[in-house]
Design a protein around this motif. Structure first.
Motif, PDB file in Angstrom:
ATOM      1  N   LEU B  77     -22.330  28.910 -47.167  1.00 52.52           N
ATOM      2  CA  LEU B  77     -20.960  28.429 -47.020  1.00 52.52           C
ATOM      3  C   LEU B  77     -20.036  29.616 -47.189  1.00 52.52           C
ATOM      4  N   SER B  80     -12.692  31.978 -46.907  1.00 53.49           N
ATOM      5  CA  SER B  80     -11.753  32.926 -46.313  1.00 53.49           C
ATOM      6  C   SER B  80     -10.637  33.063 -47.336  1.00 53.49           C
ATOM      7  N   PRO B  97      -3.700  27.565 -37.935  1.00 55.63           N
ATOM      8  CA  PRO B  97      -4.094  26.322 -38.609  1.00 55.63           C
ATOM      9  C   PRO B  97      -3.054  25.926 -39.650  1.00 55.63           C
ATOM     10  N   GLU B  98      -3.075  24.622 -39.966  1.00 57.87           N
ATOM     11  CA  GLU B  98      -2.217  24.103 -41.032  1.00 57.87           C
ATOM     12  C   GLU B  98      -2.588  24.786 -42.343  1.00 57.87           C
ATOM     13  N   ARG B 102      -5.728  24.641 -50.617  1.00 58.49           N
ATOM     14  CA  ARG B 102      -7.164  24.419 -50.782  1.00 58.49           C
ATOM     15  C   ARG B 102      -7.940  25.580 -50.168  1.00 58.49           C
ATOM     16  N   LEU B 104     -10.424  27.624 -47.870  1.00 57.36           N
ATOM     17  CA  LEU B 104     -10.974  27.476 -46.519  1.00 57.36           C
ATOM     18  C   LEU B 104     -12.467  27.733 -46.597  1.00 57.36           C
ATOM     19  N   MET B 105     -13.267  26.956 -45.852  1.00 59.22           N
ATOM     20  CA  MET B 105     -14.715  27.122 -45.935  1.00 59.22           C
ATOM     21  C   MET B 105     -15.393  26.478 -44.724  1.00 59.22           C
ATOM     22  N   TYR B 106     -16.424  27.140 -44.220  1.00 59.56           N
ATOM     23  CA  TYR B 106     -17.268  26.536 -43.176  1.00 59.56           C
ATOM     24  C   TYR B 106     -18.720  26.764 -43.559  1.00 59.56           C
ATOM     25  N   GLN B 107     -19.612  25.968 -42.947  1.00 61.10           N
ATOM     26  CA  GLN B 107     -21.041  26.153 -43.169  1.00 61.10           C
ATOM     27  C   GLN B 107     -21.632  26.888 -41.976  1.00 61.10           C
ATOM     28  N   MET B 174     -12.340  26.889 -32.954  1.00 60.61           N
ATOM     29  CA  MET B 174     -11.388  26.393 -33.962  1.00 60.61           C
ATOM     30  C   MET B 174     -10.541  25.257 -33.398  1.00 60.61           C
ATOM     31  N   GLY B 179     -14.960  23.521 -36.071  1.00 56.67           N
ATOM     32  CA  GLY B 179     -15.317  24.805 -36.673  1.00 56.67           C
ATOM     33  C   GLY B 179     -16.290  25.583 -35.811  1.00 56.67           C
ATOM     34  N   ALA B 238     -16.882  25.369 -56.730  1.00 56.82           N
ATOM     35  CA  ALA B 238     -16.434  24.007 -57.064  1.00 56.82           C
ATOM     36  C   ALA B 238     -15.980  23.262 -55.811  1.00 56.82           C
ATOM     37  N   HIS B 239     -15.291  23.962 -54.914  1.00 56.02           N
ATOM     38  CA  HIS B 239     -14.860  23.344 -53.650  1.00 56.02           C
ATOM     39  C   HIS B 239     -16.072  22.866 -52.854  1.00 56.02           C
ATOM     40  N   ALA B 240     -17.081  23.721 -52.778  1.00 57.73           N
ATOM     41  CA  ALA B 240     -18.285  23.367 -52.010  1.00 57.73           C
ATOM     42  C   ALA B 240     -19.020  22.190 -52.632  1.00 57.73           C
TER      43      ALA B 240
END
Lengths: 318, 318
Positions: B77, B80, B97-98, B102, B104-107, B174, B179, B238-240
């Motif tokens: 994960l 950014s 992007p908005e 929070r 930002l994260m992608y897998q 995007m 994603g 923690a977000h993940a």
């Protein structure tokens, strides 16, 4: 050929379970000559004939003992190949992404797939708990740059999936452009992974042309058919492999099964029904799931067979 | 403690390599008492003290024999977390992007991480081949709902990563809201995964406050410091973990290391420099990578040490 995995997660080092070959009636099994489905997929050309040669199924199969056929995978890539689903989701999520002819796809968590009867854990009801009935395929190793035509031969197994979603988190994550992480907890798999020949003519042009019967709390919610995918699974595999080698055991999903006559046959997820309600009434009327709710999913062939077995699960608080 | 993995991928069933403990000077190693880094992470509390107790390093270490410390992972994960990088990328990719507070994260793909000296394969130069210098962490098992404060103790190892990117594919992906898949081929890892204590005060508030020296074709391209992350690694973990359990061995990345004084110190990816050129001159002047190009990355502590070792790779046609 139908394959299943006995849950052995209580034993140390056995998170991949124990691979078994299932009898034609689904009621009995024989132990497989390799330990796990991942091991079979890593060497499919040599292992598959040995699995297919098994004709004696001595042990009764207890559905409660089953894990997902692939309890964890090195890669899970989910498409969204049913156009009418996408149009409704735009309304529900308040995001209208740019449209193109290219397949839609994201990578999701693959370190755990729930078994077909496992309770499914969520942190809270307030995130909009939703099911998503899908079909999926499992490939052997696919080299980077494989064409859609070539990809067809890499589709070794077909599965039925519930892609659990947290809808209230989905829109905000889409707006970042980074796609979904929190909105997509682990998925569930139906008991049996089947070779394409098991489906006969229902496996056509890279599509699973079976009805997916979805019941929410014991009431029929949807019965959409897998035929009208905008891109076949072979095209999704080629899309995924455009810039990476796909490891054996990669799982690729169709996205929520959806048909244009959704008002008659229902939907494979709650969000889609909410989208219909927004169109028809200006606002959604159907709530998302509550803790204690159950969902049942069963892919059904025209001859009445259920090749993938049944997902039947309850939603619980983590 | 510094750990590395000897490449054993030529042997059947050895894709996870052979774990070794590396001497303080980085020049020698001792075999570890468990086979792989994944095995160590699966049982870190018991295994880590046994690894740390090793004080005799009998064998010379040949950097050419090294795989990524974790040659494949069940989950990758990427965040950014450097705000000034994000602002420039919006200009380069043509997507704004908005914004929110929070992470930002992608897998991304985790079934293979390139070793530090492997040639890196791409299907074509026309996709905008770019490097992205990052730091990352590897966690043990993190239960769903773990707080950022609790997450700190789950950060067991720190790594240095090159998150390879295909920029021409990034903007269109995007815009779908799903994603990146094609825009993010497999990453590379520097030779050594290190425990946080190896970094001393350079590991502070969940940030790797080291310079990341990036050379493209032998010329210094960037020397940004990892300190100004908008969210620390514990917050990214923690977000993940908000809606999923994180499996032991999950790798979490910082996103491209970037500092506000990028005009003086340079950038950790080409796209960022192109963003600066768009701001300064109205159009980008720097091309993306060509086949045969090399990139070198080295995290450097204030005392001159290089705890992660060096990534040095060539880009080739697949």
């Amino acid at each position: 050929m139908r394959l299943a995995t006995l849950d052995a997660s209580a034993q140390p080092g056995k998170r991949d379970g124990m691979l078994v070959v299932v009898s034609p009636d689904g009621g009995h099994f024989a132990p497989a000559p390799v330990k796990t489905l991942q091991e079979a997929l890593d060497n499919w050309a040599a292992v598959a004939p040995r699995l297919a040669a098994i004709g004696d199924f001595p042990q009764p199969l207890d559905p409660a003992r089953l894990a997902a056929p692939l309890p964890r995978a090195w890669q899970w890539l989910d498409g969204s190949a049913f156009a009418c689903h996408g149009e409704l989701m735009d309304k529900v999520l308040g995001v209208v992404p740019e449209k193109s002819d290219r397949p839609l796809m994201y990578q999701g968590v693959s370190s755990h797939f729930y078994g077909p009867h496992d309770d499914v854990r969520f942190p809270g009801e307030e995130f909009g708990i939703d099911f998503e009935g899908e079909f999926g395929v499992i490939v052997d190793a696919v080299p980077m740059g494989t064409s859609a035509a070539e990809a067809m031969a890499h589709i070794r197994l077909i599965v039925q999936i519930n892609d659990w979603s947290l809808r209230k988190l989905a829109g905000p994550e889409m707006k970042t452009g980074f796609g979904w992480v929190q909105a997509k907890p682990p998925c569930s798999m139906a008991p049996f992974a089947v070779t394409p020949d098991e489906l006969g003519s229902v496996w056509a042009d890279g599509r699973v042309c079976a009805d997916l019967l979805v019941d929410w709390n014991g009431r029929r919610f949807g019965a959409a058919n897998g035929a009208p995918m905008g891109h076949g699974f072979h095209e999704l595999v080629a899309h995924a492999a455009a810039t990476r080698d796909l490891v054996a055991g990669t799982v690729i999903g169709s996205g929520t099964v959806s048909n244009p006559n959704y008002r008659e046959i229902g939907s494979s997820c709650i969000a889609e029904r909410r989208g219909i309600e927004i169109v028809d009434h200006g606002a959604p009327r159907t709530d998302f799931m509550a803790f204690g709710d159950t969902v049942r999913m069963e892919g059904r062939l025209p001859d009445g067979r259920s090749p993938f077995g049944v997902i039947e699960q309850k939603v619980v608080k983590a």
